[in-house]
Scaffold this active site. Structure first.
Site, short mmCIF file in Angstrom:
data_model
loop_
_atom_site.label_atom_id
_atom_site.label_comp_id
_atom_site.label_asym_id
_atom_site.label_seq_id
_atom_site.Cartn_x
_atom_site.Cartn_y
_atom_site.Cartn_z
N GLY A 79 0.85 -1.18 0.00
CA GLY A 79 0.00 0.00 0.00
C GLY A 79 0.89 1.23 0.00
N THR A 80 0.37 2.32 -0.53
CA THR A 80 1.26 3.48 -0.67
C THR A 80 0.84 4.66 0.19
OG1 THR A 80 0.09 3.92 -2.75
CG2 THR A 80 2.19 2.82 -2.89
#
Length: 281
Positions: A53-54
């Protein structure tokens, strides 16, 4: 003993014995293999490739805090998922956004939710927001072994402090180090670009609506320069997850609300592709 427990339908003695108000301590004593940081990984060479996830962003406003995240998960140079959810309620007055190894991060969030619920049931009262932030720090620290193998989890924690009557934000590093952020914060691969947008556009007297628009603007700027961050996807109707926490509790914006904010930003970007500018004094 296990067979006898199944046949009688009785809970094991461990569940009936008074103990710590920490669910993690309970697992550590009775089933330590259930904790993410206690699992043994097979021998591998190099960094393990897994979906990540960013970008997560947060901003406070008078009366609460907004926490938001983009929807993209990446694995190397590949988009692993376009509609992942990265922001979750921790309890009634707090939320956590995840950046890092997606699978471990989601599992850590679920464990964190259980930790807070267990404490409330045993003690008959909620942890303070400071206490919740400390518990999350301990959980991240217990995952250090995994982090050193490339499976790091770096969340952003935000909530409404009922004692101080204001929204607060806490950021972490992979070792569990905790810092309170004032005004706004960002974490993840696009955080440097999101923080730049927040720094220019943030004001301490924002309304709730302005704060929600601000975090989506910041995510848009992050997606503009960071390939691992996903911007609003109008064609697929995928928009950032935006949550608001006030004295009334946790609330997630509906898809209609998020899409309205995203579309208004996209329309303005047609005139100003690089986004709004901060007012010059």
């Amino acid at each position: 003993m296990e067979a006898n427990t199944r046949s009688t339908g009785r809970l094991p003695a461990a569940f009936l014995t008074p103990g710590s108000s920490s669910f993690m301590d309970f697992l550590s004593e009775h089933q330590p293999e259930m904790l993410p940081g206690k699992r043994q990984l097979p021998p591998v060479q190099g960094v393990i490739e897994a979906p990540h996830g960013t970008t997560i962003v947060a901003a406070t406003f008078p009366g609460g805090v907004v926490l938001a995240g983009d929807r993209r998960a990446t694995m190397g140079n590949v988009i692993a998922q376009r509609d992942i959810e990265k922001v979750f309620p921790a309890d009634e007055y707090s939320a956590v956004g995840i950046a890092g190894t997606a699978g471990l991060a989601v599992e850590m969030v679920k464990l964190f939710q259980l930790e807070l619920e267990h404490f409330e049931k045993v003690e008959g009262a909620q942890l303070s927001l400071e206490g919740k932030a400390n518990r999350l720090s301990t959980m991240i620290r217990s995952n250090l072994g995994m982090a050193l193998q490339g499976l790091a989890v770096v969340p952003l924690f935000a909530g409404y402090d009922v004692d101080r009557e204001k929204g607060r934000i806490f950021s972490y590093d992979v070792t569990g180090g905790r810092s309170e952020e004032h005004g706004f914060a960002a974490t993840g691969s696009g955080s440097i670009f999101a923080r730049g947008a927040l720094k220019k556009l943030y004001s301490p007297d924002l309304t709730e609506q302005q704060a929600t628009t601000l975090v989506v603007q910041a995510l848009y700027d992050a997606a503009d320069d960071d390939s691992a961050t996903g911007g609003p996807d109008v064609a697929r109707r995928i928009y950032p997850i935006v949550t608001v926490i006030t004295e009334e509790g946790f609330r997630k914006l509906t898809d209609e609300e998020s899409s309205e904010i995203a579309r208004s930003i996209l329309e303005r970007r047609l005139e100003q592709p690089d986004g709004p500018r901060a007012a010059l004094l």
